[in-house]
Write an enzyme that holds these catalytic residues in place. Structure first.
Site, PDB file in Angstrom:
ATOM      1  N   ASP A 107      -5.749  -5.419   8.466  1.00  0.00           N
ATOM      2  CA  ASP A 107      -4.455  -5.422   7.781  1.00  0.00           C
ATOM      3  C   ASP A 107      -3.541  -4.422   8.474  1.00  0.00           C
ATOM      4  O   ASP A 107      -3.977  -3.708   9.374  1.00  0.00           O
ATOM      5  CB  ASP A 107      -4.603  -5.102   6.295  1.00  0.00           C
ATOM      6  CG  ASP A 107      -3.556  -5.823   5.458  1.00  0.00           C
ATOM      7  OD1 ASP A 107      -2.363  -5.789   5.827  1.00  0.00           O
ATOM      8  OD2 ASP A 107      -3.924  -6.432   4.436  1.00  0.00           O
TER       9      ASP A 107
ATOM     10  N   ASP B 102      -4.420  -9.905  -2.318  1.00  0.00           N
ATOM     11  CA  ASP B 102      -4.197  -9.775  -0.879  1.00  0.00           C
ATOM     12  C   ASP B 102      -5.442  -9.140  -0.266  1.00  0.00           C
ATOM     13  O   ASP B 102      -5.617  -7.920  -0.311  1.00  0.00           O
ATOM     14  CB  ASP B 102      -2.959  -8.919  -0.624  1.00  0.00           C
ATOM     15  CG  ASP B 102      -2.444  -9.103   0.800  1.00  0.00           C
ATOM     16  OD1 ASP B 102      -3.124  -9.763   1.600  1.00  0.00           O
ATOM     17  OD2 ASP B 102      -1.352  -8.583   1.096  1.00  0.00           O
ATOM     18  N   ALA B 103      -6.333  -9.979   0.251  1.00  0.00           N
ATOM     19  CA  ALA B 103      -7.609  -9.480   0.759  1.00  0.00           C
ATOM     20  C   ALA B 103      -7.850  -9.943   2.193  1.00  0.00           C
ATOM     21  O   ALA B 103      -8.748  -9.456   2.854  1.00  0.00           O
ATOM     22  CB  ALA B 103      -8.752  -9.933  -0.136  1.00  0.00           C
ATOM     23  N   LYS B 104      -7.049 -10.902   2.654  1.00  0.00           N
ATOM     24  CA  LYS B 104      -7.107 -11.366   4.049  1.00  0.00           C
ATOM     25  C   LYS B 104      -8.537 -11.636   4.505  1.00  0.00           C
ATOM     26  O   LYS B 104      -8.939 -11.251   5.597  1.00  0.00           O
ATOM     27  CB  LYS B 104      -6.406 -10.366   4.970  1.00  0.00           C
ATOM     28  CG  LYS B 104      -4.915 -10.164   4.622  1.00  0.00           C
ATOM     29  CD  LYS B 104      -4.158  -9.351   5.635  1.00  0.00           C
ATOM     30  CE  LYS B 104      -2.664  -9.303   5.375  1.00  0.00           C
ATOM     31  NZ  LYS B 104      -2.244  -8.696   4.095  1.00  0.00           N
ATOM     32  N   ARG B 105      -9.298 -12.328   3.683  1.00  0.00           N
ATOM     33  CA  ARG B 105     -10.671 -12.632   4.024  1.00  0.00           C
ATOM     34  C   ARG B 105     -10.751 -13.803   4.996  1.00  0.00           C
ATOM     35  O   ARG B 105      -9.816 -14.606   5.102  1.00  0.00           O
ATOM     36  CB  ARG B 105     -11.470 -12.971   2.758  1.00  0.00           C
ATOM     37  CG  ARG B 105     -11.622 -11.821   1.769  1.00  0.00           C
ATOM     38  CD  ARG B 105     -12.327 -10.625   2.373  1.00  0.00           C
ATOM     39  NE  ARG B 105     -12.768  -9.685   1.351  1.00  0.00           N
ATOM     40  CZ  ARG B 105     -12.119  -8.573   1.010  1.00  0.00           C
ATOM     41  NH1 ARG B 105     -10.991  -8.235   1.600  1.00  0.00           N
ATOM     42  NH2 ARG B 105     -12.606  -7.770   0.076  1.00  0.00           N
TER      43      ARG B 105
END
Lengths: 307, 307
Positions: A107, B102-105
């Site tokens: 991020d 919002d973890a952008k996995r």
């Protein structure tokens, strides 16, 4: 001690270049009639999960240079799973086994710093030796991880070329300069970036604390990636269950047998599923996992001996 | 109800296209002398964290169509932070506010499925309305997320073009076909993939449950991305503290003012830091956050009125 030196020390001690992936898929370990459940009947899911992970770590102490818990499976079990993750990380580190958390985080700005703090800061519940990270957001987003890793003698493994069938869709796209002369894939661009960042922090063993994840399923890329990243430790997933063989991973290693780690998980940790006994004793489960780990270690060592 | 319809309902109810990012950076909220700590003196960190998040959610009920907790900050506070995350997700959902985690996995095969189960399965401790995911590993790795989202009326936001300064390094690479005729950037390739996957599941509002994250800091790309993804909801981070303005985000919206969400976080949730009072009352803190949220909502509505 520098992460790469710590890792080399573990490799020397165990004569093993394998990393055991701790992937406690709840669909398998808690499946109705699962041999693990039969063997440890009457235990809560939390207890069974922890017992299983501890058993894998005990095997790793003898046959692996590191363990690689997969964050996803623990997250899928919620707070309970994450509490067990925190405990088994400490258990492995107390035994002196390097822990690489496979979390593929990434991020921007202060959010990246928060992820770094979550896994690479000694005060965190999840403090590990190394973390896998995703470079898609750009090289600037790797920096907070590198800073925190450098501060705390930790390592990183940046995704460069992943082991899945669809990894080519974006990673293998061919990037052309405007004059149409030089052509590089996206993953080669990422590799160059990883090498540049990593060269700033080499251990005594002359390897960087910033490694690369490179799928064992694409042996044709390994030679090129080794050229682009000469001082980078390769973490090679895809060995075993995904089809990568000991021969496949050879080009990832230097002539002296250093520079790469072979990650195997399902083929080792679920080896007990092949037992004939429907309700194996705990020692039989342990032995099946240990046998699979030893075999993987020896297969890799054998292939490397012929480099 | 389909995620896109649920979101449209929330937009209509609040007359707001803004999403408030819940980014409780411990470096700010627990900083020595922080106004939040002064205001709620004597409370534990856990309590302060939860009180702060609840306050932001209460503001969002009136002025935002969704909240977007940032997983990194909660993870950086370990099991305590994650326990609070689980509670505030439930708090917001009980109020009927859509929660976008919002973890952008992103991961492959059964690991991707485990991440999907962690956030998009109703039985999970972290069950949310939508999740941000990272496409770097390939379109095949989006599938388990899409399947789980479809099953449980959830949404996804796939990173397409991120808001950070270095996002161009890999996302803007120009991909050329062998004959050197057509040229597309990596992020355009990702966008095409997102549109193709998303078109399979449209709500009554005619938008997909698979959205895209597109930085508000790169307005020059918005028109092109809107062409490539006509039925995709854009989540636009980078508004406010990162420099994106109401004018910048206009091209992301359709002519009828639908199709995009403006995400703002620091500029809203830390608005109380600007108060003159060194030890503001809790109501003053709430009011400062509410004022900032209302202003952001109105600025965006104003810009959209002139499309």
């Amino acid at each position: 001690m520098h992460f790469a030196d710590r890792l080399q020390h573990a490799i020397d001690k165990t004569d093993s270049r394998i990393v055991i992936g701790i992937d406690p898929d709840p669909m398998r370990i808690f499946a109705p009639g699962s041999k693990l459940q039969q063997s440890f009947s009457g235990k809560s899911k939390e207890h069974l999960l922890e017992t299983f992970c501890v058993m894998v770590i005990d095997v790793a102490k003898q046959y692996a240079c590191a363990v690689k818990p997969q964050a996803a499976f623990f997250e899928s079990m919620g707070i309970t799973g994450l509490t067990v993750l925190s405990r088994i990380i400490k258990y492995a580190r107390n035994l002196g086994i390097p822990v690489i958390l496979d979390a593929k985080r990434g991020d921007i700005g202060n959010t990246g710093r928060a992820y770094a703090a979550a896994y690479l800061h000694p005060k965190s519940d999840f403090f590990v030796d190394a973390l896998t990270i995703n470079p898609f957001l750009g090289p600037d987003t790797l920096e907070p991880f590198v800073e925190m890793a450098n501060e705390n003698d930790c390592g990183l493994f940046v995704l460069v070329k992943t082991s899945n069938p669809g990894s080519s869709a974006f990673q293998d796209l061919k990037v052309t300069e405007e004059d149409c002369t030089s052509v590089q894939t996206v993953f080669e661009k990422v590799a160059a970036s990883v090498a540049a960042i990593g060269n700033l922090n080499l251990g005594n063993c002359n390897f960087s604390n910033v490694g690369a994840v490179v799928g064992a399923t694409y042996p044709e890329n390994l030679t090129r990636l080794r050229q682009l990243m000469p001082r980078t430790i390769f973490l090679l997933p895809g060995y075993g269950a995904q089809g990568g063989t000991a021969e496949d991973v050879k080009p990832a290693f230097l002539k002296d047998g250093r520079g790469a780690l072979v990650s195997s998980s399902r083929q080792i940790i679920f080896a007990y599923e092949q037992l004939d006994d429907l309700r194996p004793a705990p020692e039989e489960i342990y032995q099946a996992i240990a046998d699979a780990a030893r075999k993987t270690r020896d297969d890799v060592n054998c292939a490397i001996a012929s480099i």
